[in-house]
Design a protein around this motif. Structure first.
Motif, PDB file in Angstrom:
ATOM      1  N   ARG A  22      -1.498   1.400  12.336  1.00 45.81           N
ATOM      2  CA  ARG A  22      -1.725   1.953  11.000  1.00 45.81           C
ATOM      3  C   ARG A  22      -0.921   1.168   9.967  1.00 45.81           C
ATOM      4  N   VAL A  23       0.308   0.812  10.329  1.00 46.50           N
ATOM      5  CA  VAL A  23       1.135  -0.004   9.431  1.00 46.50           C
ATOM      6  C   VAL A  23       0.471  -1.361   9.230  1.00 46.50           C
ATOM      7  N   PHE A  24      -0.035  -1.934  10.334  1.00 43.29           N
ATOM      8  CA  PHE A  24      -0.765  -3.204  10.282  1.00 43.29           C
ATOM      9  C   PHE A  24      -1.946  -3.082   9.318  1.00 43.29           C
ATOM     10  N   GLY A  25      -2.710  -1.977   9.452  1.00 45.16           N
ATOM     11  CA  GLY A  25      -3.873  -1.774   8.600  1.00 45.16           C
ATOM     12  C   GLY A  25      -3.503  -1.597   7.133  1.00 45.16           C
ATOM     13  N   ILE A  26      -2.440  -0.863   6.877  1.00 47.91           N
ATOM     14  CA  ILE A  26      -1.995  -0.649   5.493  1.00 47.91           C
ATOM     15  C   ILE A  26      -1.582  -1.969   4.851  1.00 47.91           C
ATOM     16  N   ILE A  27      -0.830  -2.786   5.606  1.00 49.60           N
ATOM     17  CA  ILE A  27      -0.421  -4.098   5.095  1.00 49.60           C
ATOM     18  C   ILE A  27      -1.648  -4.962   4.818  1.00 49.60           C
ATOM     19  N   SER A  28      -2.611  -4.946   5.758  1.00 49.05           N
ATOM     20  CA  SER A  28      -3.822  -5.755   5.606  1.00 49.05           C
ATOM     21  C   SER A  28      -4.639  -5.323   4.391  1.00 49.05           C
ATOM     22  N   ASP A  29      -4.834  -4.007   4.230  1.00 48.82           N
ATOM     23  CA  ASP A  29      -5.638  -3.506   3.113  1.00 48.82           C
ATOM     24  C   ASP A  29      -4.945  -3.721   1.768  1.00 48.82           C
ATOM     25  N   SER A  30      -3.624  -3.547   1.746  1.00 45.32           N
ATOM     26  CA  SER A  30      -2.896  -3.668   0.475  1.00 45.32           C
ATOM     27  C   SER A  30      -2.775  -5.111   0.015  1.00 45.32           C
ATOM     28  N   THR A  31      -2.681  -6.053   0.963  1.00 49.51           N
ATOM     29  CA  THR A  31      -2.567  -7.472   0.603  1.00 49.51           C
ATOM     30  C   THR A  31      -3.924  -8.168   0.563  1.00 49.51           C
ATOM     31  N   GLY A  32      -4.939  -7.526   1.173  1.00 48.18           N
ATOM     32  CA  GLY A  32      -6.248  -8.161   1.259  1.00 48.18           C
ATOM     33  C   GLY A  32      -6.295  -9.291   2.263  1.00 48.18           C
ATOM     34  N   ASP A  33      -5.285  -9.361   3.129  1.00 48.86           N
ATOM     35  CA  ASP A  33      -5.194 -10.452   4.102  1.00 48.86           C
ATOM     36  C   ASP A  33      -4.720  -9.883   5.435  1.00 48.86           C
TER      37      ASP A  33
END
Length: 419
Positions: free
Chosen positions: A367-378
């Motif tokens: 979930r942390v991985f997903g949040i970082i990915s969605d927030s940075t777009g990368d």
């Protein structure tokens, strides 16, 4: 008989878990989810591990390992069958519930099977023995993505095809996609039910741990007196989180970092599973010459460097880096587990439960991985999460695994009992 049956169980729970990386992009498309929402697949699975580990430990302690294994197989089978009504109702929450029930069974199986495999043989080779048994998990990791992609993803529509459809046609197409999971999970549920019946009719050797004096197990908190167990729980939390991030989000990651299609990415995910399998056998061999804790530290340190490549590079080199990550993380779960339950005596069942509870890292860290990915777009930036996780594992192999000598008070000076 018990060896073959145990290996088959390890293969089946590995097969089920390694279908999740196929389910995530499949359900993400079917229900139009964000990356963070799609990671609820992992959350449903690994929260169940956390919730069921203590009941599993109690069942084993009260009724024995055999009852624990049979209970796990029944839960596993019921969860697989629940995929049929989940597909019929077209409900994402129902899919998550079915996965939760499956994982309840897996929690029982892992809590029972890991210490059982470790106990069936000489104490000195328990880590190698557990790594060898877990190699069948690696075989499942190699086969599940390739088979799952062709059964589940192979029947799907591309984004371009879906976008060209009318709203009504798109809804029908997505409903058809969701239904593609029914056949493989029906077969899985049937096989598990047959195995549960076979285990009911099979006599397994009893495994007992000595409980005398101060070593007698009192409750779950009593197990925390072992410092190395505490550190192993922490290390396992972060390791499982890293493994789930790498495997479950690989198809999405490969599409961004190397521009691969879902089917092509699934094939490379199968290559990750092959690397994982080879790594298990090779790591088990190396443990004849290198202490397990040292090998764990070396492998984790290498993976820290590979995560940097996964973050900063582009193209196929990122895919090769992740395949190597899978190779080097292959020995981590059974090695952390074996080091963690070493010399626990009467606390072994509770220690095993705590280590299975720590698998909840697989619910939280993706979930942390997903949040970082969605927030940075990368999505590549998300590899900061596995990088940090492998740092914790490296520390456990370096220092955290060490058992603390117990001081025994007698007449005269205290004498340190070496464990």
């Amino acid at each position: 008989m018990r060896i073959y049956a145990g290996n088959l169980i390890v293969f089946l729970w590995g097969f089920s878990n390694n279908l999740n990386p196929i389910l995530i992009p499949h359900l993400k498309k079917s229900f139009t989810l964000t990356t963070t929402q799609s990671t609820l697949v992992d959350s449903a699975v690994y929260i169940a591990y956390f919730l069921m580990a203590l009941p599993a430990g109690y069942v084993m302690k009260r009724f024995g390992y055999k009852i624990g294994i049979i209970t796990g197989l029944i839960f596993f089978s019921i969860g697989a069958f629940l995929f049929i009504p989940a597909a019929n109702t077209q409900s994402y929450l129902y899919f998550l519930f079915a996965l939760f029930v499956i994982a309840c069974g897996l929690g029982f199986l892992e809590t029972a099977a890991n210490p059982y495999a470790a106990a069936l043989g000489p104490h000195e080779t328990r880590t190698q023995r557990l790594n060898l048994a877990q190699s069948f998990n690696g075989l499942a990791a190699a086969l599940a993505p390739v088979i799952g992609a062709r059964v589940i993803l192979g029947q799907g529509y591309t984004e371009q095809q879906l976008n060209a459809m009318s709203s009504a046609a798109r809804q029908v197409a997505l409903a058809s996609e969701a239904s593609s999971v029914k056949t493989p999970y029906f077969i899985l549920g049937t096989v598990l039910l047959v195995i549960a019946i076979a285990f009911t009719l099979t006599k397994l050797p009893a495994i007992q741990h000595k409980e005398t004096g101060k070593e007698k197990s009192q409750n779950i908190l009593h197990a925390f007196k072992h410092k190395h167990l505490t550190w192993s729980v922490i290390a396992q939390f972060f390791y499982v989180g890293a493994q789930v991030c790498v495997f479950s989000l690989f198809v999405l990651y490969a599409g961004k970092s190397a521009g691969l299609s879902e089917m092509k990415a699934a094939d490379y995910l199968g290559a990750c599973g092959i690397a994982f399998l080879i790594g298990r056998f090779f790591g088990t061999f190396l443990m004849r010459y290198i202490k397990p804790n040292k090998l764990l530290t070396i492998y984790a340190s290498i993976n820290i460097l590979l995560c940097m490549v996964a973050i900063g590079a582009n193209g196929m080199i990122t895919i090769y880096a992740v395949i190597l990550i899978c190779f080097f993380m292959s020995v981590m779960f059974p090695t952390i587990f074996a080091l963690g339950i070493a010399d626990l005596g009467g606390d072994t069942e509770y220690g095993s439960s705590l280590l299975i509870m720590s698998i909840v890292g697989g619910a939280i860290l993706p979930r942390v991985f997903g949040i970082i990915s969605d927030s940075t777009g990368d999505i590549q930036i998300g590899y900061l999460v596995p990088l940090f996780c492998f740092s914790i594992v490296a520390y456990f192999g370096w220092k955290g695994h060490k058992t603390v000598p117990e001081v025994v008070f007698e007449e005269g000076p205290a004498i340190g009992a070496t464990l």
